[in-house]
Design an enzyme around this catalytic site. Structure first.
Site, mmCIF file in Angstrom:
data_model
loop_
_atom_site.group_PDB
_atom_site.id
_atom_site.type_symbol
_atom_site.label_atom_id
_atom_site.label_comp_id
_atom_site.label_asym_id
_atom_site.label_seq_id
_atom_site.Cartn_x
_atom_site.Cartn_y
_atom_site.Cartn_z
ATOM 1 N N LYS A 1 27.642 0.379 -5.886
ATOM 2 C CA LYS A 1 27.013 -0.961 -5.781
ATOM 3 C C LYS A 1 25.421 -0.417 -5.717
ATOM 4 O O LYS A 1 24.801 0.124 -5.278
ATOM 5 C CB LYS A 1 27.212 -1.292 -4.117
ATOM 6 C CG LYS A 1 26.537 -2.549 -3.901
ATOM 7 C CD LYS A 1 26.865 -3.101 -2.424
ATOM 8 C CE LYS A 1 26.343 -4.541 -2.083
ATOM 9 N NZ LYS A 1 24.859 -4.356 -2.065
ATOM 10 N N ARG B 1 19.325 -13.912 -9.616
ATOM 11 C CA ARG B 1 20.285 -14.513 -8.731
ATOM 12 C C ARG B 1 19.798 -15.764 -7.787
ATOM 13 O O ARG B 1 20.543 -16.877 -7.817
ATOM 14 C CB ARG B 1 20.826 -13.632 -7.586
ATOM 15 C CG ARG B 1 22.100 -14.148 -6.930
ATOM 16 C CD ARG B 1 22.601 -13.185 -5.987
ATOM 17 N NE ARG B 1 23.738 -13.429 -4.947
ATOM 18 C CZ ARG B 1 23.458 -14.335 -4.068
ATOM 19 N NH1 ARG B 1 22.231 -15.026 -3.727
ATOM 20 N NH2 ARG B 1 24.392 -15.020 -3.351
ATOM 21 N N CYS C 1 -13.616 -3.112 -1.554
ATOM 22 C CA CYS C 1 -14.929 -3.151 -0.871
ATOM 23 C C CYS C 1 -15.759 -2.904 -1.964
ATOM 24 O O CYS C 1 -15.630 -1.885 -2.941
ATOM 25 C CB CYS C 1 -15.079 -2.065 0.157
ATOM 26 S SG CYS C 1 -16.641 -1.410 0.508
ATOM 27 N N CYS D 1 -20.056 3.783 1.208
ATOM 28 C CA CYS D 1 -18.679 3.400 1.930
ATOM 29 C C CYS D 1 -17.975 4.648 2.465
ATOM 30 O O CYS D 1 -17.365 5.228 1.461
ATOM 31 C CB CYS D 1 -17.752 2.365 1.423
ATOM 32 S SG CYS D 1 -16.155 1.832 2.390
#
Length: 667
Positions: A121, A143, A423, A429
């Site tokens: 599966k 699907r 940013c 920063c």
């Protein structure tokens, strides 16, 4: 003109045959160099004539960015499968089938004894392909709800193992399969991705739901097909006959198809698949057990949701449900502001989970995630847990998650670029600058020993270090007063920084933090351009000619070296004594040159990195998985499933001692 069109038709046929041999049969019939030569000839002829066949391999990767998805109604319904999580549930299902067959026989039906086919599966994204009477791939769709899906034909065409035209086909049919991402493709993508993928399933699903077809192609998806959902003309008698049909059409199938006639047989297959699942090159989440005889299937029929003739045995889930307490926004090295979910602690796969990934606002909206609601959390293969969805009945009194209006770290203006917020303050920063410096100092980059994020934070806050070049201006008296920095530690760090000046060129390029350029890509482009100036002046065409460098990476490199700030920083680093050296890799003539080699188990004289480096110096291609393309497997102590697979495929297996003897015979 006529001759050119005939040549186009000939090349398309030849190249599609090469792809079938390579991707489906796992048995290459031409060298990469010869393939590229004929592919380039085809592209040139198509450009000159304007004549492009609808199944030309050049259509697999287009420059298209689609506007949206169109709905598609499947001709045959795609059913979900009923699930069992214990052998007792399988036994109950089996006993119901026995009872039904006996009842049908009593009514005059000539049904065979029950025979089941066990298949893996796959954990990817289901796709439904429609081939018309001429054998052309007409439509590919997801699907959806089983009856109506989304048209993803352009995306599916990027999957090289899927034929765009069948050699022979008389009847229109739909075939169901699973689009997956292999571990190899996942690692290759993440090595150069600015935003790494979290797991294989999302890699596949995100690729097929991406409107940028080039980005889909970068994921290098694979597929396995396992069911014909609709077919005109002749109808199959058994599932095995159906699988033979799929294989004969040239569609890729998984060779694991096990016949089971008893619960003991099914139990053995469950145990076997559970044992090997984590050694596979792709993800599976269970085993499908289906009745082979089609007439028995027809008589058994369906419930409202499921076919009665098949069941999925699901492996133990690595999912849990918990409450989303808050969302925290964090700034990355590139300035991207990403959301992190703060969770009510929950036990998951043996670990207490308190935080989980939320990719971006689009992801949050798509999953319906809200603060205060209960969410599904999945942890797969030890990666960071991720929120998969929301329990709708817990949404009452929940709060909407709002995107950031300013940078959570520095308060600067933010901009939306694609699906992500950034940013714009690249000068001061803190998280951006700290993470940039940490990346520069990391082991695969400049390898500055003893350098940590805590150190980078102190350098930023106390010493105003805001550029990677500032590291080379540090003095002992600057460091000695920092927290947990005495004389010895200060000397050690300064020595490590000084030592980093003599570095490999690819390490320096990686250290600069070019978007989408990982260590491997840095090595590849350095081997092509051989110097910083060579790379600075590289054209788009030159960059995309490098193996594994696509349009996005090439554009990122060009844009990076256009920035004045970048050029100034590089010049300053060189003036401060940083000396990146290009070492031309000398390939030793060897029996291993151009051979694909896999190592497994523990070797006595080599670590994993050492054996990889050694093999690459011999001109070998080192792979992480065994296939028919593998030339040698070097097996050490405690060799696992790779050894077993090599034995099954008849791949040449050598010991470490034999490997060294082979080298000795050459010297």
């Amino acid at each position: 003109m006529v001759d050119k069109i005939e040549r186009i038709k000939e090349l398309v046929e030849i190249l599609n045959k090469y792809s079938y041999d390579y991707y489906v049969l796992d048995n290459p019939s031409v060298s990469d160099k010869d393939y590229d030569k004929e592919y380039d000839e085809l592209k040139l002829l198509e450009k000159e004539t304007g004549f492009v066949l609808p199944y030309s391999p050049t259509l697999r990767i287009g420059d298209v960015v689609l506007q949206g998805f169109n709905k598609y109604t499947h001709k045959g319904k795609l059913w979900s499968l009923d699930k069992a999580q214990s052998l007792d549930e399988i036994k109950d299902w089996h006993n119901r089938n026995i009872k039904f067959v006996n009842e049908m026989r009593a009514q005059g039906e000539d049904l065979p004894d029950l025979k089941y086919i066990a298949t893996k599966k796959f954990d990817g994204l289901t796709v439904n392909l429609t081939y018309n009477k001429g054998g052309m791939l007409e439509v590919s769709a997801t699907r959806g709800n089983g009856e109506i899906g989304e048209n993803v034909t352009s995306q599916v065409k990027t999957i090289k193992s899927i034929p765009l035209k069948l050699q022979e086909n008389d009847d229109l049919f739909e075939v169901h399969g699973e689009a997956i991402m292999t571990q190899e493709a996942f690692e290759k993508y993440n090595a150069s991705a600015d935003i790494p993928l979290k797991n294989l399933r999302n890699g596949a699903a995100g690729a097929l739901r991406n409107l940028n077809i080039k980005e889909t192609a970068r994921r290098d998806l694979s597929a396995f097909f396992y069911d014909v959902g609709y077919k005109e003309g002749y109808q199959f008698k058994t599932y095995l006959e159906m699988m033979d049909f799929i294989k004969e059409k040239g569609l890729p199938i998984d060779e694991y198809l096990k016949v089971c006639t008893s619960i003991d047989d099914i139990k053995k297959e469950i145990e076997y698949i559970e044992k090997i699942r984590f050694d596979l090159n792709y993800d599976i989440d269970g085993l499908v057990i289906a009745i082979d005889d089609i007439r028995t299937r027809e008589l058994l029929g369906y419930t409202v949701k499921y076919p009665k003739w098949a069941i999925a045995y699901k492996f133990e889930a690595q999912e849990a449900t918990t409450k989303l307490l808050d969302v925290e926004w964090n700034v990355g090295r590139s300035g991207r502001i990403g959301p992190t979910a703060i969770l009510e602690p929950v036990e998951l796969a043996g670990v207490t989970v308190k935080r989980a990934t939320l990719n971006n606002m689009d992801d949050i909206k798509r999953k319906g995630v809200r603060i205060g609601a209960d969410v599904f959390v999945r942890r797969s293969n030890d990666v960071i847990p991720e929120i998969m969805g929301t329990l709708e009945n817990t949404l009452e009194n929940s709060e909407e998650i709002c995107p950031p209006t300013e940078c959570p770290a520095c308060g600067s203006h933010v901009v939306l670029n694609g699906a992500h917020y950034f940013c714009e303050n690249t000068l001061s920063c803190k998280p951006q600058l700290v993470k940039t410096i940490v990346h520069y100092a990391s082991r695969d980059a400049m390898n500055i020993a003893g350098f940590s994020e805590k150190t980078a934070e102190q350098l930023f806050e106390k010493l105003n270090i805001k550029s990677i070049s500032d590291l080379y201006k540090l003095k002992k008296e600057d460091l000695i007063n920092l927290e947990k920095f005495g004389e010895k530690k200060s000397e050690n760090l300064l020595n490590a920084i000084e030592k980093s000046k003599d570095c490999k060129l690819y390490s320096f390029i990686y250290a600069l933090g070019i978007p989408n350029v990982g260590v491997k890509t840095a090595k590849d482009i350095v081997n092509k351009f051989k110097s910083i100036d060579g790379l600075k002046n590289a054209t788009f065409e030159e960059l995309v000619s490098v193996q594994d460098v696509g349009d996005i990476v090439a554009q990122d490199v060009i844009e990076f070296f256009k920035e004045e700030k970048v050029i100034n920083t590089i010049d300053e680093l060189l003036n401060l004594g940083v000396n990146p050296i290009f070492d031309e890799v000398k390939i030793v003539e060897s029996i291993f040159k151009d051979k694909t080699v896999v190592t497994t188990g523990t070797l006595q004289n080599y670590s994993r990195t050492e054996i990889k480096t050694k093999l690459e110096s011999l001109g070998a291609k080192v792979s992480g998985s065994v296939s028919k393309k593998t030339d040698y497997v070097i097996a050490g102590e405690s060799a696992g499933s790779k050894l077993t697979k090599a034995e099954e495929l008849g791949v040449k297996i050598i010991s470490e001692e034999e490997f060294e003897k082979m080298l000795g015979r050459e010297s």
